[in-house]
Design an enzyme around this catalytic site. Structure first.
Site, short mmCIF file in Angstrom:
data_model
loop_
_atom_site.label_atom_id
_atom_site.label_comp_id
_atom_site.label_asym_id
_atom_site.label_seq_id
_atom_site.Cartn_x
_atom_site.Cartn_y
_atom_site.Cartn_z
N LYS A 165 0.85 -1.20 0.00
CA LYS A 165 0.00 0.00 0.00
C LYS A 165 0.88 1.25 0.00
CE LYS A 165 -3.93 1.93 2.65
NZ LYS A 165 -4.72 1.77 3.88
N SER A 176 -9.72 2.15 3.11
CA SER A 176 -8.91 2.88 2.19
C SER A 176 -7.98 2.00 1.35
CB SER A 176 -8.05 3.89 2.95
OG SER A 176 -7.14 3.21 3.81
N SER A 198 -9.60 -0.42 7.20
CA SER A 198 -9.11 -0.34 5.82
C SER A 198 -8.41 -1.58 5.29
CB SER A 198 -8.18 0.84 5.66
OG SER A 198 -8.93 2.03 5.73
N1 GLN Z 1 -12.79 4.13 6.46
C1 GLN Z 1 -12.20 4.55 7.70
C2 GLN Z 1 -11.86 6.01 7.60
O1 GLN Z 1 -12.23 6.59 6.65
C3 GLN Z 1 -11.00 3.70 7.98
C4 GLN Z 1 -9.75 4.20 7.40
C5 GLN Z 1 -8.59 3.31 7.63
O2 GLN Z 1 -8.69 2.26 8.26
N2 GLN Z 1 -7.44 3.76 7.19
O3 GLN Z 1 -11.27 6.59 8.46
#
Ligand code: GLN
Length: 510
Positions: free
Chosen positions: A80, A155, A179
């Site tokens: 990532k 994400s 994410s």
């Molecule tokens: N979707 C969550 C957010 O927008 C989780 C993000 C993540 O785990 N990086 O914060």
């Protein structure tokens, strides 16, 4: 599609050990697959063909000397784009870091290199890991290999889609609020958020330091365990890294694969079901719980009353930490610099750069976080949120006094359509309802593929949570359920995904 790319990392490792294939073969096969389908999927922001092939050649040379560095030596991986990679761009999905090439590797990346895994490239993500759909990437969205009009989760949608589309056998994700796990659920892949402090955060560009954790993104539980064994363990460069010996997660996954759940106490979380949960997601979840019962598990319902406040708590703590972390993108130290006309002051350069370099979601969270931390409001918002965070941890403690693991659907719905929730931040945030509590409490969790929802034929996920430090349990139970599923479905779920043949190139799959 070449058969090579359909094989799991464990199978590829065996083939390498047996001398049936070379790392160069494997790496080339995956690079070819990327070339064939990534125009359509857009899982990658950067593909490092030359670097990956050079690493593969080194791996082959080591192996022929009898000096392989471990079982995964030679198995390629995607990373990532939020983890720093020396000599390879790291953008975090943001314009503000466009063109930045870090001078150092994150510890996770160092460990991958030390273990001999060629790095195929960097995967797409929501800007600074804020989002649940990968649509907040400044470089365009990633698409779900099950249906190219749908989101791959976020994400870490790039890592999940790369693995689901057979572009990489393994990937690294990061999970601050879900994410790794939510993209796993909506793409039919496996994702693990380790115990907080179990995997080094050194070189992981921080979204929210007290929540972030890197972990494996794979197609099987065993592959995730093998990868966790490579990246996990104490790192003196991360002051929150846990100093202890960890058990072999590979062994835990192998033990679980027998599918025997005798004596395992499983708690179904009352609060993570009900209204707003997609019917087909709940139906598949109930079936899996039934499979666990038949395999010998004792299943009870467990209430975690504070979980209903988890989302609100997270959206105070996360923006607070993020607003402070993102202050370092000031046009002076990294990446983008926008210089307005005339004779601008440093502050004007900063303002212009941050205005052009950050997307809307990032700006929204900086404003939220700055507000929550401002002196008149600190106690009312940030202070309260920290108290609820403690109550959530206590709910976990009470629950784990009764059961060995907790379970829930990973996400309330299957993959939604691109654009569907982009203008509605609240609807987007609700995707992480079930994953956020684990981050707030620092406990480990896994999402495994849980079959297709009847109404739309799309993947759903099954989440298993364990007490902090007991990551081996998520592998044991995850592997058991995976074995029961594979027997029930007659093969892995991803066998049912479309081939994507020729999605990007007229000459079709290779
Ligand atoms: N979707 C969550 C957010 O927008 C989780 C993000 C993540 O785990 N990086 O914060």
């Amino acid at each position: 599609m070449s058969e090579t790319v359909r094989r799991t990392a464990a199978e590829l490792a065996e083939a390498l050990a047996a001398g049936d294939v070379t790392s160069t073969d494997l790496t080339e096969a995956h690079l070819d697959r990327i070339e064939a389908v990534d125009g359509a999927v857009h899982a990658f922001l950067h593909v490092d063909r030359d670097g990956a092939l050079a690493q593969a050649a080194e791996s082959d040379a080591r192996r022929s000397r009898g000096e392989a560095r471990g079982v995964l030596d030679g198995v390629p991986i995607a990373v990532k784009d939020v983890l720093t990679t020396r000599g390879l761009p790291t953008t975090c999905g943001s314009r503000i870091l466009e063109g930045w090439v870090p001078p150092y590797d994150a510890t996770v990346v160092t460990r991958l290199r030390d273990a001999g895994l060629p790095i195929l490239g960097k995967t797409n993500m929501d800007e600074f890991a804020m989002g649940s759909s990968t649509e907040h990437s400044a470089y365009g969205p990633t698409r779900n290999p099950w249906d190219l009009d749908r989101i791959p989760g976020g994400s870490g949608g790039g890592s999940a889609a790369a693995v689901a589309a057979f572009e990489a056998p393994l990937a690294i994700g990061t999970d601050t609020g879900g994410s790794i796990r939510q993209p796993g659920a909506v793409t039919g892949t496996v994702g693990v958020k380790p115990t907080y402090g179990g995997v080094s955060r050194y070189g992981l560009v921080a979204l929210a330091n007290s929540l972030d954790q890197a972990g494996p993104v794979t197609r099987t539980v065993l592959d995730a365990a093998m990868l966790h064994d490579v990246i996990g363990g104490h790192d003196p460069r991360d002051s929150t890294s846990i100093q202890q010996e960890w058990p072999s997660f590979t062994e835990a996954a192998r033990a679980g694969a027998a599918g025997d759940m005798t004596g395992v106490r499983v708690g179904v979380i009352t609060e993570l079901a009900g209204d707003g949960w997609q019917r087909g997601v709940m139906a598949r979840f109930d079936e899996s719980v039934e499979l666990l019962v038949r395999a010998g598990a004792e299943v009870v319902e467990v209430s975690c009353p504070s979980f209903v406040h988890a989302l609100a708590t997270y959206y105070l703590i996360l923006p607070a930490e993020a607003s402070s972390n993102l202050a370092k993108f000031d046009a002076m130290r990294y990446g983008l610099r926008v210089v307005p006309e005339g004779d601008p002051s440093a502050e004007e350069v900063m303002r212009a750069t941050r205005d052009a370099g950050f997307g809307d979601e990032v700006k929204r969270r900086i404003i939220l976080g700055t507000y929550a931390l401002s002196s008149g409001y600190y106690d009312a918002y940030y202070g309260q949120a920290q108290k609820i965070r403690t109550l959530i941890s206590r709910d976990f403690d009470a629950a784990f006094a009764q059961v060995d693991v907790l379970v829930s659907p990973t996400a309330p719905t299957t993959a939604f359509r691109l654009g569907e929730k982009l203008d509605d931040p609240m609807a987007m945030y609700l995707n992480d309802l079930a994953t956020i509590p684990a981050n707030l409490a620092g406990v480990p969790g896994i999402s495994i593929p849980n079959g297709l929802a009847e109404e739309d034929g799309l993947p759903s996920g099954f989440q298993v949570l364990a007490p902090a430090l007991a990551d081996d349990r998520v592998y044991r139970v995850g592997a058991a359920l995976e074995a029961l599923h594979t027997a029930a479905w007659g093969g892995p779920l991803l066998d049912k995904a479309p081939e994507l043949a020729g999605a990007a190139t007229p000459e079709g799959s290779r």
